[in-house]
Design a protein around this motif. Structure first.
Motif, mmCIF file in Angstrom:
data_model
loop_
_atom_site.group_PDB
_atom_site.id
_atom_site.type_symbol
_atom_site.label_atom_id
_atom_site.label_comp_id
_atom_site.label_asym_id
_atom_site.label_seq_id
_atom_site.Cartn_x
_atom_site.Cartn_y
_atom_site.Cartn_z
ATOM 1 N N VAL A 2 0.827 -1.206 0.000
ATOM 2 C CA VAL A 2 0.000 0.000 0.000
ATOM 3 C C VAL A 2 0.861 1.257 0.000
ATOM 4 N N SER A 3 2.026 1.212 0.654
ATOM 5 C CA SER A 3 2.897 2.387 0.717
ATOM 6 C C SER A 3 3.272 2.902 -0.668
ATOM 7 N N THR A 4 3.570 1.995 -1.586
ATOM 8 C CA THR A 4 3.958 2.451 -2.926
ATOM 9 C C THR A 4 2.790 3.107 -3.644
ATOM 10 N N GLN A 5 1.589 2.615 -3.414
ATOM 11 C CA GLN A 5 0.411 3.261 -4.006
ATOM 12 C C GLN A 5 0.180 4.627 -3.386
ATOM 13 N N ILE A 6 0.369 4.711 -2.068
ATOM 14 C CA ILE A 6 0.196 6.000 -1.383
ATOM 15 C C ILE A 6 1.236 6.991 -1.875
ATOM 16 N N ALA A 7 2.487 6.516 -2.046
ATOM 17 C CA ALA A 7 3.562 7.397 -2.506
ATOM 18 C C ALA A 7 3.227 8.012 -3.859
ATOM 19 N N SER A 8 2.436 7.310 -4.653
ATOM 20 C CA SER A 8 2.093 7.841 -5.978
ATOM 21 C C SER A 8 1.210 9.090 -5.896
ATOM 22 N N LEU A 9 0.701 9.408 -4.711
ATOM 23 C CA LEU A 9 -0.145 10.590 -4.549
ATOM 24 C C LEU A 9 0.655 11.874 -4.368
ATOM 25 N N ASN A 10 1.917 11.763 -3.927
ATOM 26 C CA ASN A 10 2.636 12.996 -3.635
ATOM 27 C C ASN A 10 3.006 13.738 -4.908
ATOM 28 N N ARG A 11 3.366 14.988 -4.757
ATOM 29 C CA ARG A 11 3.571 15.865 -5.918
ATOM 30 C C ARG A 11 4.784 15.488 -6.759
ATOM 31 N N HIS A 12 5.645 14.608 -6.252
ATOM 32 C CA HIS A 12 6.789 14.159 -7.039
ATOM 33 C C HIS A 12 6.381 13.102 -8.064
ATOM 34 N N HIS A 13 5.220 12.499 -7.852
ATOM 35 C CA HIS A 13 4.770 11.426 -8.740
ATOM 36 C C HIS A 13 3.493 11.745 -9.501
ATOM 37 N N ARG A 23 -8.935 16.441 -8.062
ATOM 38 C CA ARG A 23 -10.048 15.486 -7.984
ATOM 39 C C ARG A 23 -9.551 14.061 -8.168
ATOM 40 N N GLU A 24 -8.633 13.880 -9.119
ATOM 41 C CA GLU A 24 -8.089 12.548 -9.356
ATOM 42 C C GLU A 24 -7.329 12.048 -8.121
ATOM 43 N N VAL A 25 -6.533 12.911 -7.524
ATOM 44 C CA VAL A 25 -5.798 12.544 -6.313
ATOM 45 C C VAL A 25 -6.775 12.209 -5.192
ATOM 46 N N GLN A 26 -7.821 12.997 -5.053
ATOM 47 C CA GLN A 26 -8.823 12.738 -4.022
ATOM 48 C C GLN A 26 -9.476 11.374 -4.231
ATOM 49 N N ASN A 27 -9.816 11.060 -5.487
ATOM 50 C CA ASN A 27 -10.438 9.761 -5.779
ATOM 51 C C ASN A 27 -9.508 8.604 -5.428
ATOM 52 N N VAL A 28 -8.232 8.743 -5.803
ATOM 53 C CA VAL A 28 -7.266 7.682 -5.500
ATOM 54 C C VAL A 28 -7.080 7.565 -3.984
ATOM 55 N N ALA A 29 -6.981 8.708 -3.297
ATOM 56 C CA ALA A 29 -6.816 8.691 -1.833
ATOM 57 C C ALA A 29 -8.003 8.019 -1.160
ATOM 58 N N GLU A 30 -9.197 8.305 -1.628
ATOM 59 C CA GLU A 30 -10.386 7.675 -1.046
ATOM 60 C C GLU A 30 -10.390 6.167 -1.296
ATOM 61 N N GLU A 31 -9.953 5.747 -2.492
ATOM 62 C CA GLU A 31 -9.853 4.311 -2.787
ATOM 63 C C GLU A 31 -8.845 3.639 -1.859
ATOM 64 N N LEU A 32 -7.684 4.289 -1.672
ATOM 65 C CA LEU A 32 -6.660 3.727 -0.798
ATOM 66 C C LEU A 32 -7.137 3.669 0.647
ATOM 67 N N GLN A 33 -7.878 4.684 1.064
ATOM 68 C CA GLN A 33 -8.425 4.688 2.416
ATOM 69 C C GLN A 33 -9.387 3.509 2.591
ATOM 70 N N GLU A 34 -10.192 3.237 1.572
ATOM 71 C CA GLU A 34 -11.110 2.087 1.625
ATOM 72 C C GLU A 34 -10.341 0.770 1.672
ATOM 73 N N ILE A 35 -9.260 0.679 0.897
ATOM 74 C CA ILE A 35 -8.439 -0.536 0.903
ATOM 75 C C ILE A 35 -7.837 -0.760 2.279
ATOM 76 N N LEU A 36 -7.270 0.307 2.856
ATOM 77 C CA LEU A 36 -6.694 0.187 4.200
ATOM 78 C C LEU A 36 -7.739 -0.265 5.212
#
Length: 195
Positions: A2-13, A23-36
């Protein structure tokens, strides 16, 4: 992981300059939150048992090892919750979920009933996240002091402790989050290690 997926949210990636990007970042973050949350709710029964109950159910020769494994797994989960909040960056400081996760990490690492005389290197990531995200300087310093007890060159524990302390101090000075990568490049002349 999960860490590598989360890392993809930061501004370097990921681009973060436009509303569509956010909005795209928010959607991905919400998906990751659901996975966690899904992973946490479906964790094995061994990870659900209270430490005192665990001590009663496990053969005495295995109590310490199993208890440590349960603690490491739980702390790793809570570190991911904190990391998601930091990488997503929706809130300028730690969210309520992150603060609760830090409370759990503190309870796990600082609990005398854990029976651990030394700090396990497996706690480096949770303690690092605690140190760089906690808004209370005393709590950040607790995490840095605890990180310094690891003393394991294979895990770069001294470097990670210095990095956590530096980021925490800089954030307090600036009153906002400091980018870990930029800070590490500026002050240590290399990118942050894989923690």
């Amino acid at each position: 992981m999960v860490s590598t997926q989360i890392a993809s949210l930061n501004r370097h990636h990921r681009s973060r300059g436009f509303q569509a990007d956010e909005r795209e970042v928010q959607n991905v973050a919400e998906e990751l939150q659901e996975i966690l949350l899904h992973l946490w709710q479906r964790r094995p029964s061994l990870l659900r048992v209270d430490r005192s109950q665990l001590q009663k159910k496990i053969w005495p020769g295995l109590r310490s090892s199993v208890g440590r494994l349960v603690d490491l797994c739980s702390a790793a989960y809570f570190a991911e919750v904190i990391y998601l909040g930091r990488a997503y960056g929706k809130c300028p400081t730690a969210s309520a979920e992150s603060l609760e996760a830090m409370k759990q990490i503190y309870h796990i690492v600082d609990s005398p009933s854990g029976g651990h005389s030394a700090v396990d290197p497996g706690f480096i990531w949770p303690l690092f996240m605690y140190a760089v995200e906690h808004t209370d300087p005393e709590q950040s310093q607790w995490a840095v002091r605890t990180l310094r007890k690891v003393k394991n060159p294979i895990w770069h524990s001294e470097f990670v402790s210095n990095l956590a302390q530096g980021i925490s101090e800089e954030q307090l000075k600036q009153g906002q989050r400091v980018d870990t990568r930029y800070f590490c490049l500026k002050h240590f002349n290399n990118p942050p290690p894989f923690i």
